[in-house]
Write a protein that holds these residues in place. Structure first.
Motif, PDB file in Angstrom:
ATOM      1  N   GLY A 114       1.101  -1.091  -0.534  1.00  0.00           N
ATOM      2  CA  GLY A 114      -0.118  -0.034  -0.011  1.00  0.00           C
ATOM      3  C   GLY A 114       0.747   1.259   0.197  1.00  0.00           C
ATOM      4  N   GLU A 174       0.774  -1.281  -4.946  1.00  0.00           N
ATOM      5  CA  GLU A 174       0.505  -0.414  -5.130  1.00  0.00           C
ATOM      6  C   GLU A 174      -1.287  -0.881  -5.670  1.00  0.00           C
ATOM      7  OE1 GLU A 174      -1.214   1.887  -2.586  1.00  0.00           O
ATOM      8  OE2 GLU A 174      -2.352   1.929  -4.199  1.00  0.00           O
ATOM      9  N   ALA A 200      -2.406  -6.677  -0.906  1.00  0.00           N
ATOM     10  CA  ALA A 200      -1.732  -7.332   0.627  1.00  0.00           C
ATOM     11  C   ALA A 200      -2.252  -8.863   0.274  1.00  0.00           C
ATOM     12  CB  ALA A 200      -2.264  -6.085   2.265  1.00  0.00           C
ATOM     13  N   SER A 258       2.097   1.168   6.138  1.00  0.00           N
ATOM     14  CA  SER A 258       2.258   2.485   6.269  1.00  0.00           C
ATOM     15  C   SER A 258       0.304   3.366   6.568  1.00  0.00           C
ATOM     16  CB  SER A 258       2.354   4.053   6.536  1.00  0.00           C
ATOM     17  OG  SER A 258       1.929   4.833   6.365  1.00  0.00           O
TER      18      SER A 258
HETATM   19  C1  SAM Z   1      -3.879   6.346   3.269  1.00  0.00           C
HETATM   20  S1  SAM Z   1      -2.978   5.492   2.421  1.00  0.00           S
HETATM   21  C2  SAM Z   1      -1.015   5.190   2.380  1.00  0.00           C
HETATM   22  C3  SAM Z   1      -0.023   5.339   1.777  1.00  0.00           C
HETATM   23  C4  SAM Z   1       1.033   4.666   2.131  1.00  0.00           C
HETATM   24  N1  SAM Z   1       1.351   4.285   2.921  1.00  0.00           N
HETATM   25  C5  SAM Z   1       1.662   6.476   3.233  1.00  0.00           C
HETATM   26  O1  SAM Z   1       2.128   6.265   4.052  1.00  0.00           O
HETATM   27  O2  SAM Z   1       1.945   7.865   2.237  1.00  0.00           O
HETATM   28  C6  SAM Z   1      -4.132   4.279   1.411  1.00  0.00           C
HETATM   29  C7  SAM Z   1      -2.599   3.418   0.263  1.00  0.00           C
HETATM   30  O3  SAM Z   1      -3.488   1.669   0.902  1.00  0.00           O
HETATM   31  C8  SAM Z   1      -3.825   1.622  -0.493  1.00  0.00           C
HETATM   32  N2  SAM Z   1      -4.210   0.272  -0.104  1.00  0.00           N
HETATM   33  C9  SAM Z   1      -5.963   0.152  -0.707  1.00  0.00           C
HETATM   34  N3  SAM Z   1      -6.203  -0.970   0.020  1.00  0.00           N
HETATM   35  C10 SAM Z   1      -5.308  -1.451  -0.019  1.00  0.00           C
HETATM   36  C11 SAM Z   1      -4.604  -3.229   0.072  1.00  0.00           C
HETATM   37  N4  SAM Z   1      -5.818  -4.419  -0.043  1.00  0.00           N
HETATM   38  N5  SAM Z   1      -3.701  -4.540   0.142  1.00  0.00           N
HETATM   39  C12 SAM Z   1      -2.797  -3.033  -0.650  1.00  0.00           C
HETATM   40  N6  SAM Z   1      -2.467  -1.289  -0.114  1.00  0.00           N
HETATM   41  C13 SAM Z   1      -4.090  -0.918  -0.432  1.00  0.00           C
HETATM   42  C14 SAM Z   1      -4.781   2.718  -0.824  1.00  0.00           C
HETATM   43  O4  SAM Z   1      -4.671   2.406  -2.675  1.00  0.00           O
HETATM   44  C15 SAM Z   1      -3.338   4.162  -0.518  1.00  0.00           C
HETATM   45  O5  SAM Z   1      -1.954   4.132  -1.090  1.00  0.00           O
END
Ligand code: SAM
Length: 260
Positions: A48, A70, A92, A108
């Motif tokens: 993510g 991502e 994930a 994160s």
């Molecule tokens: C709040 S953002 C955080 C981005 C980065 N980790 C940061 O801290 O700057 C949440 C991210 O999680 C991703 N996301 C949503 N569902 C997810 C999943 N099932 N597995 C992995 N990533 C996911 C979203 O696309 C988004 O980019």
């Protein structure tokens, strides 16, 4: 159903107002360094990865090879394409990595978006080498007052827009998170509070708060009235600061959960 869609508008808003400057991450650098014990050539999977703020920091700070996974094409678009960072579509629950190929996993502000946390924990177990840590940067609702020891005003959105805590209260609790990972064979090693800081002023936050409302899952849950009340609270604090009050340091206290 996912909590929100990270489409192009959301990705642009996130890039504009949610990214933390590298200077503001020094405490995270120290904390991750202590628990990951990075060495050049190690592989870290950033799950993510969003717009890649941490992926690029880990590459620059520690010389790691980072696999930035991502699911949103719009968010992926913003991740810097530089040697040492591999950007892959995936989520994930289905990581595009071979078994036992990574030396650490970083999540994160992601676990509240994962619908099947136990399934994700099993998938993370599959791609990590034995003994490699999972590092989770998160605000766990059971850790904040009135349920836990942490102050609500340690997080800026809670402080100015207290109704954001309503949605944040539905995010995975610490105990539930540890239980999901325990089922996949991980144990809780450490939990510590870590601060990020922001050198800009409250006036800057006020100027960008409409965009922040688009870019933050909890802010998006506010009604118009709740948002306007929070904006007024912020406006009063800005006036107070302009009238000579000592400027308040900006930043957020989140937690680092380490599972191994
Ligand atoms: C709040 S953002 C955080 C981005 C980065 N980790 C940061 O801290 O700057 C949440 C991210 O999680 C991703 N996301 C949503 N569902 C997810 C999943 N099932 N597995 C992995 N990533 C996911 C979203 O696309 C988004 O980019």
């Amino acid at each position: 159903m996912a909590r929100i869609s990270y489409d192009e508008g959301m990705a642009a808003a996130f890039k504009a107002v949610r990214e933390i400057s590298r200077d503001g991450l020094s405490e995270w650098r120290d904390a991750v360094g202590r628990h990951l014990r990075p060495a050049p050539g190690m592989t870290l999977v950033d799950i993510g990865a969003g717009t890649g703020v941490f992926a690029s920091a880990f590459r620059d700070w520690f010389g790691l090879r980072v696999v930035a996974v991502e699911p949103s094409a719009a968010m992926r678009e913003h991740i810097p394409r530089t040697p040492g960072i591999e950007v892959l579509a995936g989520d994930a629950g289905a990581l595009p990595l071979a078994d036992a190929s990574a030396d650490g996993a970083w999540l994160s502000l992601v676990i509240h978006h994962i619908l099947d946390l136990e399934g994700a924990a099993r998938e993370i177990r599959r791609v990590l080498r034995p003994g490699a840590p999972v590092l989770v940067r998160q605000a766990f609702p059971d850790r904040y007052e009135p349920f836990g020891p942490l102050r609500m005003d340690g997080i800026e959105t809670f402080r100015w827009f207290p109704e954001t805590a309503r949605l944040a209260g539905t995010f995975p609790a610490l105990e539930a998170t540890c239980a999901a990972f325990a089922a996949a064979g991980f144990h809780r090693e450490t939990l510590e509070q870590v601060r990020d800081s922001n050198a800009t002023s409250l006036a800057d936050l006020l100027a960008r708060v409409d965009t922040l409302r688009q870019a933050d899952t909890t802010m998006r849950s506010l009604t118009d009235d709740e948002f306007l009340r929070g904006k007024e609270r912020l406006r009063r604090a800005v006036r107070h600061a302009e009238a000579g009050a000592a400027p308040e340091p900006r930043g957020n206290w989140l937690e680092l959960l380490v599972l191994r």
